[in-house]
Design a protein around this motif. Structure first.
Motif, PDB file in Angstrom:
ATOM      1  N   ALA A   1      11.453 -49.616 -23.506  1.00 30.45           N
ATOM      2  CA  ALA A   1      11.662 -49.061 -22.157  1.00 30.45           C
ATOM      3  C   ALA A   1      12.639 -49.941 -21.399  1.00 30.45           C
ATOM      4  O   ALA A   1      12.524 -51.168 -21.408  1.00 30.45           O
ATOM      5  N   VAL A   2      13.600 -49.295 -20.756  1.00 25.83           N
ATOM      6  CA  VAL A   2      14.591 -50.024 -19.969  1.00 25.83           C
ATOM      7  C   VAL A   2      13.934 -50.414 -18.647  1.00 25.83           C
ATOM      8  O   VAL A   2      13.397 -49.556 -17.941  1.00 25.83           O
ATOM      9  N   PRO A   3      13.921 -51.714 -18.293  1.00 25.39           N
ATOM     10  CA  PRO A   3      13.247 -52.107 -17.054  1.00 25.39           C
ATOM     11  C   PRO A   3      13.959 -51.549 -15.814  1.00 25.39           C
ATOM     12  O   PRO A   3      15.179 -51.334 -15.835  1.00 25.39           O
ATOM     13  N   GLU A   4      13.182 -51.354 -14.774  1.00 27.83           N
ATOM     14  CA  GLU A   4      13.691 -50.756 -13.532  1.00 27.83           C
ATOM     15  C   GLU A   4      14.892 -51.538 -12.984  1.00 27.83           C
ATOM     16  O   GLU A   4      15.854 -50.951 -12.506  1.00 27.83           O
ATOM     17  N   ARG A   5      14.848 -52.858 -13.078  1.00 24.24           N
ATOM     18  CA  ARG A   5      15.948 -53.660 -12.506  1.00 24.24           C
ATOM     19  C   ARG A   5      17.272 -53.331 -13.182  1.00 24.24           C
ATOM     20  O   ARG A   5      18.333 -53.414 -12.581  1.00 24.24           O
ATOM     21  N   LEU A   6      17.257 -52.920 -14.470  1.00 27.65           N
ATOM     22  CA  LEU A   6      18.494 -52.512 -15.141  1.00 27.65           C
ATOM     23  C   LEU A   6      18.823 -51.060 -14.803  1.00 27.65           C
ATOM     24  O   LEU A   6      19.977 -50.707 -14.578  1.00 27.65           O
ATOM     25  N   ARG A   7      17.800 -50.227 -14.729  1.00 26.13           N
ATOM     26  CA  ARG A   7      18.040 -48.793 -14.486  1.00 26.13           C
ATOM     27  C   ARG A   7      18.566 -48.546 -13.092  1.00 26.13           C
ATOM     28  O   ARG A   7      19.272 -47.565 -12.851  1.00 26.13           O
ATOM     29  N   SER A   8      18.230 -49.423 -12.144  1.00 24.36           N
ATOM     30  CA  SER A   8      18.642 -49.175 -10.756  1.00 24.36           C
ATOM     31  C   SER A   8      20.161 -49.184 -10.624  1.00 24.36           C
ATOM     32  O   SER A   8      20.716 -48.601  -9.704  1.00 24.36           O
TER      33      SER A   8
ATOM     34  N   PRO B   1      18.224 -42.162 -26.099  1.00 26.87           N
ATOM     35  CA  PRO B   1      17.624 -42.357 -24.772  1.00 26.87           C
ATOM     36  C   PRO B   1      16.829 -41.141 -24.312  1.00 26.87           C
ATOM     37  O   PRO B   1      17.165 -40.013 -24.651  1.00 26.87           O
ATOM     38  N   ARG B   2      15.763 -41.404 -23.575  1.00 20.81           N
ATOM     39  CA  ARG B   2      14.969 -40.352 -22.954  1.00 20.81           C
ATOM     40  C   ARG B   2      15.205 -40.398 -21.437  1.00 20.81           C
ATOM     41  O   ARG B   2      15.454 -41.481 -20.889  1.00 20.81           O
ATOM     42  N   PRO B   3      15.055 -39.273 -20.762  1.00 17.16           N
ATOM     43  CA  PRO B   3      15.319 -39.255 -19.317  1.00 17.16           C
ATOM     44  C   PRO B   3      14.477 -40.271 -18.541  1.00 17.16           C
ATOM     45  O   PRO B   3      14.950 -40.864 -17.591  1.00 17.16           O
ATOM     46  N   GLY B   4      13.259 -40.549 -18.955  1.00 10.41           N
ATOM     47  CA  GLY B   4      12.391 -41.458 -18.192  1.00 10.41           C
ATOM     48  C   GLY B   4      12.714 -42.928 -18.388  1.00 10.41           C
ATOM     49  O   GLY B   4      11.996 -43.785 -17.891  1.00 10.41           O
ATOM     50  N   GLY B   5      13.765 -43.258 -19.148  1.00 10.46           N
ATOM     51  CA  GLY B   5      14.122 -44.662 -19.327  1.00 10.46           C
ATOM     52  C   GLY B   5      13.641 -45.249 -20.643  1.00 10.46           C
ATOM     53  O   GLY B   5      13.809 -46.439 -20.898  1.00 10.46           O
ATOM     54  N   GLU B   6      13.030 -44.424 -21.489  1.00  9.75           N
ATOM     55  CA  GLU B   6      12.621 -44.922 -22.809  1.00  9.75           C
ATOM     56  C   GLU B   6      13.809 -44.806 -23.767  1.00  9.75           C
ATOM     57  O   GLU B   6      14.649 -43.921 -23.610  1.00  9.75           O
ATOM     58  N   VAL B   7      13.850 -45.688 -24.737  1.00 10.72           N
ATOM     59  CA  VAL B   7      14.874 -45.602 -25.786  1.00 10.72           C
ATOM     60  C   VAL B   7      14.164 -45.677 -27.133  1.00 10.72           C
ATOM     61  O   VAL B   7      13.368 -46.587 -27.372  1.00 10.72           O
ATOM     62  N   VAL B   8      14.433 -44.698 -27.981  1.00  9.04           N
ATOM     63  CA  VAL B   8      13.830 -44.675 -29.315  1.00  9.04           C
ATOM     64  C   VAL B   8      14.810 -45.356 -30.272  1.00  9.04           C
ATOM     65  O   VAL B   8      16.010 -45.033 -30.269  1.00  9.04           O
ATOM     66  N   VAL B   9      14.332 -46.302 -31.045  1.00  8.34           N
ATOM     67  CA  VAL B   9      15.175 -47.044 -31.985  1.00  8.34           C
ATOM     68  C   VAL B   9      14.716 -46.725 -33.401  1.00  8.34           C
ATOM     69  O   VAL B   9      13.560 -46.966 -33.770  1.00  8.34           O
ATOM     70  N   GLY B  10      15.609 -46.110 -34.199  1.00  8.08           N
ATOM     71  CA  GLY B  10      15.173 -45.768 -35.550  1.00  8.08           C
ATOM     72  C   GLY B  10      16.250 -46.062 -36.547  1.00  8.08           C
ATOM     73  O   GLY B  10      17.373 -46.355 -36.209  1.00  8.08           O
TER      74      GLY B  10
ATOM     75  N   PHE C   1      14.801 -55.059 -22.927  1.00  6.38           N
ATOM     76  CA  PHE C   1      13.920 -53.889 -22.779  1.00  6.38           C
ATOM     77  C   PHE C   1      12.473 -54.308 -23.065  1.00  6.38           C
ATOM     78  O   PHE C   1      12.220 -55.266 -23.783  1.00  6.38           O
ATOM     79  N   SER C   2      11.520 -53.553 -22.503  1.00  7.50           N
ATOM     80  CA  SER C   2      10.122 -53.830 -22.863  1.00  7.50           C
ATOM     81  C   SER C   2       9.773 -53.123 -24.159  1.00  7.50           C
ATOM     82  O   SER C   2      10.297 -52.052 -24.451  1.00  7.50           O
ATOM     83  N   PHE C   3       8.869 -53.766 -24.878  1.00  2.91           N
ATOM     84  CA  PHE C   3       8.424 -53.199 -26.154  1.00  2.91           C
ATOM     85  C   PHE C   3       7.268 -52.251 -25.858  1.00  2.91           C
ATOM     86  O   PHE C   3       6.274 -52.639 -25.273  1.00  2.91           O
ATOM     87  N   VAL C   4       7.412 -50.986 -26.251  1.00  4.32           N
ATOM     88  CA  VAL C   4       6.374 -49.995 -25.942  1.00  4.32           C
ATOM     89  C   VAL C   4       5.536 -49.669 -27.178  1.00  4.32           C
ATOM     90  O   VAL C   4       4.305 -49.660 -27.122  1.00  4.32           O
ATOM     91  N   GLU C   5       6.190 -49.439 -28.301  1.00  2.40           N
ATOM     92  CA  GLU C   5       5.437 -48.941 -29.457  1.00  2.40           C
ATOM     93  C   GLU C   5       6.232 -49.121 -30.742  1.00  2.40           C
ATOM     94  O   GLU C   5       7.460 -48.988 -30.741  1.00  2.40           O
TER      95      GLU C   5
END
Ligand code: GLY
Length: 396
Positions: A232-239, A261-270, A304-308
């Motif tokens: 997840a892209v942190p808010e401080r970068l997304r702003s 990228p997802r609209p909510g700020g998530e990024v899928v890495v595969g 970025f934060s690690f989500v999953e």
């Protein structure tokens, strides 16, 4: 007296199974979906790229044609689902940017450009400056790229949720169970047996269980493990604006990497691509490789934060193409979608609905009939029990 609706059991509750169930129910069938994973299989792990050309290899012209035919059908289904449920599936239309780090990558991208142009697809060749103008956070080592503007992506998890809501609204019911075998009767396949010994009966069984399908019928479907991350892209970068606008992919240290990228700020890495049997465990090495390659492509990703981290089994086949057709009376298969399951789900649903209801299937499916593997199936698997019906020779 009104005719009874056709009863159909759909084995598998991923993108293929849900789309098939929805389409059949919407056309009047009484449908039950049986799924062992609670909808948390390969479709849940997926990235949701709808990339008809970049996900097919050179030489796979028939598969590319099928993938291309799938795009407008997917878009139509997305619009239909929105109308039925009021919910968007999260389609994105910014395209894919494939990037090159060196002359070899550049040459590969040039071949991709020629291939896409030959198919009449829009493709724009870019130098390093133009590539970074599109995605300013890309690594300085990126030397150029190709923009495939008509590639799409979808939030696969949102899509699965919306499909399930639409299927339920159309009358589909859901059973959580593991299928251990098929019930054979005088008229062909008449249902399935579950791990708890229950028997579920229906006029037609449709096998949409992806990599698990090979355990039920004699088809060469094998699991290709993919580990995948969600950051997840942190808010401080997304702003300051989007860090990533479109899907970016490239080759890093010989491995393919994509960032969606997802609209909510998530990024899928595969995603990794491993031959590990049916193992879907996440490994330290897999996560390390994905994070390292993501960093080399997009250095800011280390913030970025690690989500999953998750892994799924792609259903691979010897020719990378899906398998769709009737295997016996009462038994239809739709599996082997390998890297293109989400993209092909809507097209598959239409084809299966046509098959089940005795209508012609679109000609693009002809090369993907299960009979192409009849000899492989016969040579690789133990002989059939004599108690079983002869039919197409591919059922167990
Ligand atoms: N379609 C992306 C993958 O299979 O990794």
């Amino acid at each position: 007296m009104a005719a009874q609706p056709a009863e159909v059991l759909v084995v598998g509750g991923g993108a293929i199974g849900l789309a098939v169930a929805y389409r059949l129910a919407e056309r009047g069938a009484a449908v039950r979906v049986i799924d062992a994973s609670g909808g948390r299989g390969a479709s849940w792990a997926a990235a949701g790229m709808l990339a008809p050309v970049t996900e097919a290899a050179f030489g796979e012209e028939e598969l590319t044609r099928l993938n291309l035919a799938a795009v407008p059908v997917f878009q139509r289904l997305a619009a239909e689902l929105r109308e039925r449920t009021g919910q968007p599936v999260g389609l994105r239309t910014e395209g894919t940017l494939a990037v090159a780090f060196n002359a070899d990558d550049r040459a590969a991208l040039d071949r991709l450009t020629d291939f896409r142009t030959g198919l009449g697809l829009s493709t724009q060749r870019l130098n390093g400056t133009a590539t970074r103008a599109l995605e300013p956070y890309l690594a300085a080592g990126v030397r150029g790229g190709v923009l495939a503007a008509d590639d799409l992506s979808v939030d696969n998890r949102r899509y699965l949720g919306v499909l399930r809501s639409a299927a339920e609204a159309a009358g589909v019911s859901f059973v959580t169970a593991e299928i251990t075998g098929l019930l054979h009767g005088a008229t062909g396949v008449e249902g399935v047996r579950t791990a708890t010994g229950d028997q579920l009966r229906a006029g037609t069984v449709v096998l949409c269980g992806g990599a698990a399908t090979g355990a039920l019928v004699r088809l060469p479907v094998h699991p290709v493990k993919g580990q995948i991350l969600r950051l997840a892209v942190p808010e401080r970068l997304r702003s300051a604006g989007p860090v990533l606008t479109r899907t970016v992919r490239g080759i890093v240290r010989g491995s393919e990497i994509y960032l969606v990228p997802r609209p909510g700020g998530e990024v899928v890495v595969g995603a990794t691509s491993e031959q590990q049997g049916h193992d879907t465990g996440v490994t330290a090495g897999g996560v390390y490789e994905l994070l390292r390659n993501a960093y080399e492509l997009l250095p800011v990703s280390s913030e970025f934060s690690f989500v999953e981290a998750r892994a799924g089994s792609r259903p691979g086949t010897p020719d990378n193409g899906p398998i769709l057709g009737r295997l016996a009376d009462g038994l239809v298969v739709a599996t082997g979608h390998y890297r293109n399951g989400i993209l092909l789900s809507a097209l598959t649903a239409d084809a299966v609905a046509a098959l089940v209801q005795g209508e012609p299937v679109a000609p693009a499916w002809t090369p993907f009939h299960p009979e192409r593997f009849a000899s492989v199936a016969a040579s690789q698997l133990p002989p059939r029990s004599t108690a079983e019906p002869a039919s197409a020779g591919l059922t167990t």
